[in-house]
Design a protein around this motif. Structure first.
Motif, short mmCIF file in Angstrom:
data_model
loop_
_atom_site.label_atom_id
_atom_site.label_comp_id
_atom_site.label_asym_id
_atom_site.label_seq_id
_atom_site.Cartn_x
_atom_site.Cartn_y
_atom_site.Cartn_z
N ARG A 72 52.40 69.84 -14.75
CA ARG A 72 51.44 69.63 -15.84
C ARG A 72 51.89 70.33 -17.12
O ARG A 72 51.70 69.81 -18.21
N ALA A 73 52.48 71.51 -16.96
CA ALA A 73 52.97 72.23 -18.15
C ALA A 73 54.11 71.47 -18.82
O ALA A 73 54.23 71.48 -20.05
N ILE A 74 54.94 70.81 -18.03
CA ILE A 74 56.03 70.00 -18.59
C ILE A 74 55.45 68.83 -19.39
O ILE A 74 55.89 68.53 -20.50
N GLY A 75 54.44 68.16 -18.82
CA GLY A 75 53.79 67.08 -19.55
C GLY A 75 53.16 67.57 -20.84
O GLY A 75 53.24 66.90 -21.88
N ASP A 76 52.56 68.74 -20.79
CA ASP A 76 51.96 69.31 -21.99
C ASP A 76 53.02 69.63 -23.04
O ASP A 76 52.79 69.46 -24.24
N GLU A 77 54.19 70.06 -22.61
CA GLU A 77 55.29 70.32 -23.53
C GLU A 77 55.72 69.05 -24.25
O GLU A 77 55.96 69.05 -25.47
N LEU A 78 55.79 67.94 -23.53
CA LEU A 78 56.17 66.68 -24.15
C LEU A 78 55.13 66.24 -25.18
O LEU A 78 55.48 65.75 -26.26
N MET A 79 53.85 66.43 -24.85
CA MET A 79 52.80 66.12 -25.82
C MET A 79 52.92 67.02 -27.04
O MET A 79 52.74 66.58 -28.18
N GLY A 80 53.21 68.28 -26.81
CA GLY A 80 53.36 69.20 -27.93
C GLY A 80 54.50 68.83 -28.85
O GLY A 80 54.39 68.92 -30.08
N ARG A 120 50.22 61.88 -15.37
CA ARG A 120 49.40 63.06 -15.11
C ARG A 120 48.46 63.38 -16.27
O ARG A 120 48.77 63.10 -17.43
N VAL A 121 47.32 63.96 -15.93
CA VAL A 121 46.41 64.52 -16.92
C VAL A 121 46.54 66.04 -16.80
O VAL A 121 46.21 66.62 -15.78
N THR A 122 47.05 66.68 -17.85
CA THR A 122 47.39 68.10 -17.73
C THR A 122 46.20 69.02 -17.98
O THR A 122 46.12 70.10 -17.43
N GLY A 123 45.29 68.61 -18.86
CA GLY A 123 44.18 69.49 -19.22
C GLY A 123 44.63 70.72 -19.99
O GLY A 123 43.87 71.68 -20.12
N ARG A 124 45.83 70.68 -20.53
CA ARG A 124 46.39 71.82 -21.24
C ARG A 124 46.23 71.65 -22.76
O ARG A 124 45.96 70.55 -23.24
N PRO A 125 46.41 72.74 -23.51
CA PRO A 125 46.04 72.73 -24.94
C PRO A 125 46.69 71.65 -25.79
O PRO A 125 46.02 71.03 -26.63
#
Length: 238
Positions: A72-80, A120-125
């Motif tokens: 999930r953190a990897i997915g959040d990094e890509l969104m960032g 995935r849905v990460t739910g991260r910032p």
């Protein structure tokens, strides 16, 4: 049971790894992206990541509850990364177009990670920031909330679905990808008009278009749909 994640303040006091690096979530995620690039979407393991970091694999659990949490953190990094390269202009259509292309490009820059995380849905910032931005654009343009949510749903799922599809192609070996692309000329273009009149009539166009992503065209269709929704809502077409 997943292991408890150590607070960030406690992590900073940890000793450097064997390579002299003081670990952080950011370093682990960026190293995981490198491991994925080198070993593919099924090649990311705690043991392999620990070796790449010069740390015991168990060290990862001081930062993440498990490998799924890391995913999930990897997915959040890509969104960032997508949001970092995007700037609002105030034109809803231009802003949505640019953000969609930025998300798509961010995932394609890391195709193995995209295959692993696009669903995935990460739910991260940073994922939340992207979602808040999209909804803000749509609501700011004048869409009623039910319509804004419908378009948001289609927009983000379309962006990620094409990212996963196109990343899957990029994750192939060069030989396999080239063979797939040549199929439009080696097979489809040779089908007889008697049995396949529609393919035969458009074969030259298919051969030119099909090796490329359909995402930009699909995105424009969604933007046209959104403009129609705005017109019906009395807010203008933007």
């Amino acid at each position: 049971m997943a292991k408890a994640v150590v607070p960030e303040t406690a992590r900073r006091r940890r000793r450097p790894t064997r390579s002299g690096t003081v670990l952080s979530e950011e370093i682990i995620v960026r190293t995981a992206l490198r491991v994925l690039r080198e070993h593919g979407s099924t090649g990311l393991t705690a043991r392999r990541l620990g070796a790449a970091l010069g740390a015991d694999p168990s060290t990862l659990y001081r930062y993440f509850a498990g490998m799924d949490d890391l995913t999930r953190a990897i997915g959040d990094e890509l969104m960032g990364q997508a949001l970092a390269g995007w700037e609002a202009t105030g034109d809803w259509r231009a802003d949505l177009r640019a953000l969609g292309l930025a998300v798509h490009a961010s995932y394609l820059a890391h195709p193995q990670a995209a295959v692993l995380t696009a669903s995935r849905v990460t739910g991260r910032p940073r994922e939340i920031a992207v979602d808040e931005t999209i909804l803000g654009i749509l609501r700011g343009a004048g869409l009623p909330d039910p319509a804004a949510v419908r378009v948001y749903h289609a927009f983000i799922d379309q962006s990620l679905a094409f990212a996963a599809l196109d990343a899957g192609s990029l994750a192939l070996t060069d030989e396999a990808r080239t063979a797939d692309e040549r199929m439009w000329e080696s097979t489809y273009a040779r089908l007889p008009a008697e049995s396949h009149p529609n393919i035969a009539a458009t074969a030259h166009l298919l051969a030119r278009r099909m090796p490329h992503s359909a995402y930009p065209a699909a995105l424009e269709m969604l933007l046209e749909h959104t403009a129609a929704q705005l017109a019906r809502a009395g807010a203008g077409s933007g």
